[in-house]
Design a protein around this motif. Sequence first.
Motif, mmCIF file in Angstrom:
data_model
loop_
_atom_site.group_PDB
_atom_site.id
_atom_site.type_symbol
_atom_site.label_atom_id
_atom_site.label_comp_id
_atom_site.label_asym_id
_atom_site.label_seq_id
_atom_site.Cartn_x
_atom_site.Cartn_y
_atom_site.Cartn_z
ATOM 1 N N ILE A 2 0.847 -1.207 0.000
ATOM 2 C CA ILE A 2 0.000 0.000 0.000
ATOM 3 C C ILE A 2 0.873 1.245 0.000
ATOM 4 O O ILE A 2 0.633 2.201 -0.755
ATOM 5 C CB ILE A 2 -0.964 -0.022 1.198
ATOM 6 N N ARG A 3 1.902 1.238 0.841
ATOM 7 C CA ARG A 3 2.813 2.381 0.947
ATOM 8 C C ARG A 3 3.491 2.694 -0.375
ATOM 9 O O ARG A 3 3.580 3.857 -0.796
ATOM 10 C CB ARG A 3 3.868 2.044 2.001
ATOM 11 N N LEU A 4 3.957 1.653 -1.059
ATOM 12 C CA LEU A 4 4.637 1.868 -2.340
ATOM 13 C C LEU A 4 3.676 2.376 -3.402
ATOM 14 O O LEU A 4 4.024 3.265 -4.191
ATOM 15 C CB LEU A 4 5.325 0.586 -2.801
ATOM 16 N N TYR A 5 2.458 1.843 -3.442
ATOM 17 C CA TYR A 5 1.465 2.320 -4.414
ATOM 18 C C TYR A 5 1.170 3.809 -4.198
ATOM 19 O O TYR A 5 1.251 4.619 -5.127
ATOM 20 C CB TYR A 5 0.170 1.510 -4.320
ATOM 21 N N VAL A 6 0.848 4.164 -2.963
ATOM 22 C CA VAL A 6 0.522 5.564 -2.667
ATOM 23 C C VAL A 6 1.760 6.439 -2.872
ATOM 24 O O VAL A 6 1.666 7.526 -3.463
ATOM 25 C CB VAL A 6 -0.040 5.703 -1.234
ATOM 26 N N GLY A 7 2.913 5.963 -2.443
ATOM 27 C CA GLY A 7 4.141 6.738 -2.577
ATOM 28 C C GLY A 7 4.513 7.021 -4.019
ATOM 29 O O GLY A 7 4.852 8.152 -4.376
ATOM 30 N N PHE A 8 4.446 5.999 -4.874
ATOM 31 C CA PHE A 8 4.776 6.215 -6.283
ATOM 32 C C PHE A 8 3.759 7.120 -6.970
ATOM 33 O O PHE A 8 4.110 7.900 -7.852
ATOM 34 C CB PHE A 8 4.942 4.889 -7.031
ATOM 35 N N THR A 9 2.501 7.044 -6.540
ATOM 36 C CA THR A 9 1.479 7.941 -7.094
ATOM 37 C C THR A 9 1.821 9.387 -6.769
ATOM 38 O O THR A 9 1.776 10.263 -7.639
ATOM 39 C CB THR A 9 0.084 7.573 -6.556
ATOM 40 N N TRP A 10 2.180 9.654 -5.501
ATOM 41 C CA TRP A 10 2.556 11.016 -5.112
ATOM 42 C C TRP A 10 3.865 11.451 -5.760
ATOM 43 O O TRP A 10 3.985 12.597 -6.208
ATOM 44 C CB TRP A 10 2.686 11.127 -3.591
ATOM 45 N N LEU A 11 4.836 10.557 -5.812
ATOM 46 C CA LEU A 11 6.130 10.900 -6.411
ATOM 47 C C LEU A 11 5.961 11.277 -7.878
ATOM 48 O O LEU A 11 6.519 12.284 -8.339
ATOM 49 C CB LEU A 11 7.113 9.734 -6.272
ATOM 50 N N LYS A 12 5.193 10.497 -8.600
ATOM 51 C CA LYS A 12 4.970 10.775 -10.023
ATOM 52 C C LYS A 12 4.278 12.132 -10.205
ATOM 53 O O LYS A 12 4.671 12.924 -11.075
ATOM 54 C CB LYS A 12 4.121 9.656 -10.633
ATOM 55 N N ALA A 13 3.273 12.414 -9.381
ATOM 56 C CA ALA A 13 2.557 13.696 -9.486
ATOM 57 C C ALA A 13 3.488 14.864 -9.161
ATOM 58 O O ALA A 13 3.514 15.869 -9.889
ATOM 59 C CB ALA A 13 1.349 13.702 -8.554
ATOM 60 N N GLY A 14 4.254 14.739 -8.090
ATOM 61 C CA GLY A 14 5.163 15.817 -7.704
ATOM 62 C C GLY A 14 6.283 16.018 -8.706
ATOM 63 O O GLY A 14 6.640 17.146 -9.049
ATOM 64 N N TRP A 15 6.845 14.910 -9.202
ATOM 65 C CA TRP A 15 7.923 14.988 -10.185
ATOM 66 C C TRP A 15 7.445 15.711 -11.444
ATOM 67 O O TRP A 15 8.162 16.555 -11.995
ATOM 68 C CB TRP A 15 8.422 13.582 -10.515
ATOM 69 N N GLY A 16 6.253 15.382 -11.873
ATOM 70 C CA GLY A 16 5.688 16.048 -13.051
ATOM 71 C C GLY A 16 5.521 17.543 -12.835
ATOM 72 O O GLY A 16 5.761 18.348 -13.740
ATOM 73 N N LYS A 17 5.131 17.906 -11.631
ATOM 74 C CA LYS A 17 4.899 19.326 -11.338
ATOM 75 C C LYS A 17 6.204 20.112 -11.241
ATOM 76 O O LYS A 17 6.285 21.235 -11.734
ATOM 77 C CB LYS A 17 4.076 19.477 -10.063
ATOM 78 N N LEU A 48 6.086 15.561 -3.882
ATOM 79 C CA LEU A 48 7.354 14.859 -4.053
ATOM 80 C C LEU A 48 7.858 14.303 -2.714
ATOM 81 O O LEU A 48 8.254 13.136 -2.624
ATOM 82 C CB LEU A 48 8.401 15.794 -4.669
ATOM 83 N N LEU A 49 7.815 15.119 -1.663
ATOM 84 C CA LEU A 49 8.301 14.687 -0.354
ATOM 85 C C LEU A 49 7.418 13.601 0.258
ATOM 86 O O LEU A 49 7.935 12.664 0.877
ATOM 87 C CB LEU A 49 8.418 15.884 0.589
ATOM 88 N N VAL A 50 6.112 13.716 0.098
ATOM 89 C CA VAL A 50 5.211 12.666 0.584
ATOM 90 C C VAL A 50 5.532 11.363 -0.128
ATOM 91 O O VAL A 50 5.646 10.301 0.502
ATOM 92 C CB VAL A 50 3.730 13.065 0.398
ATOM 93 N N GLY A 51 5.705 11.434 -1.439
ATOM 94 C CA GLY A 51 6.035 10.230 -2.204
ATOM 95 C C GLY A 51 7.332 9.602 -1.749
ATOM 96 O O GLY A 51 7.409 8.391 -1.528
ATOM 97 N N LEU A 52 8.373 10.409 -1.575
ATOM 98 C CA LEU A 52 9.666 9.886 -1.125
ATOM 99 C C LEU A 52 9.569 9.291 0.280
ATOM 100 O O LEU A 52 10.117 8.219 0.555
ATOM 101 C CB LEU A 52 10.735 10.981 -1.151
ATOM 102 N N GLY A 53 8.870 9.984 1.178
ATOM 103 C CA GLY A 53 8.713 9.489 2.538
ATOM 104 C C GLY A 53 8.025 8.137 2.571
ATOM 105 O O GLY A 53 8.441 7.229 3.305
ATOM 106 N N LEU A 54 6.980 7.981 1.757
ATOM 107 C CA LEU A 54 6.258 6.708 1.734
ATOM 108 C C LEU A 54 7.074 5.604 1.070
ATOM 109 O O LEU A 54 7.106 4.472 1.549
ATOM 110 C CB LEU A 54 4.909 6.882 1.047
#
Length: 186
Positions: A31-46, A106-112
Amino acid sequence: MEKNNYIYMKENPVSRFLLNDTRSAGLWLIIRLYVGFTWLKAGWGKIHNDAWIGDNGGTAVLGFVKGALEKSAQSNDVPGWYAMFLENVVQPNGKIFAFIVAYGELLVGLGLILGLLTGIAAFFGSFMNVSFLFAGTLSTNPLLFILATWLVLAWKVAGWYGLDRWVLPKLGTPWTKVDYHQSTNT
């Protein structure tokens, strides 16, 4: 002297397993990796999008706010108090909010992903999800909010396969090993 009466409610086995037992850490890792990669991808794009960060930074947020304000005027999808917040706080500070959102994601994604301060990262992720929901944006926000809320509840074991296993004890939140059979009898 006044006597204090406390009622102790034993935790049910399911929540005990899911929220306090490292044997459930594999589930939380997925679950952590799914949510984390979702946030990381969104932040990286931004952070690599000029409308978020850069010379035109803030224009994406202003477009988002404009859409939310239009929804607020047409329906109840955006609460009036939140529309006022967007109009009076976010809109005049679009560039700052663009920076906060982009790097926050980005930070939420990395943290997760790293399992570093998992409960705190999940809390801030859920906070952003709620903000997007108040602005009338569904997308994956309801699902991510639910999963992030579960990660917050499971913070003790959600980062077990991650840096939390070593960082949290140093911060004063140690895990201790107990004999499972003995602990279920108390």
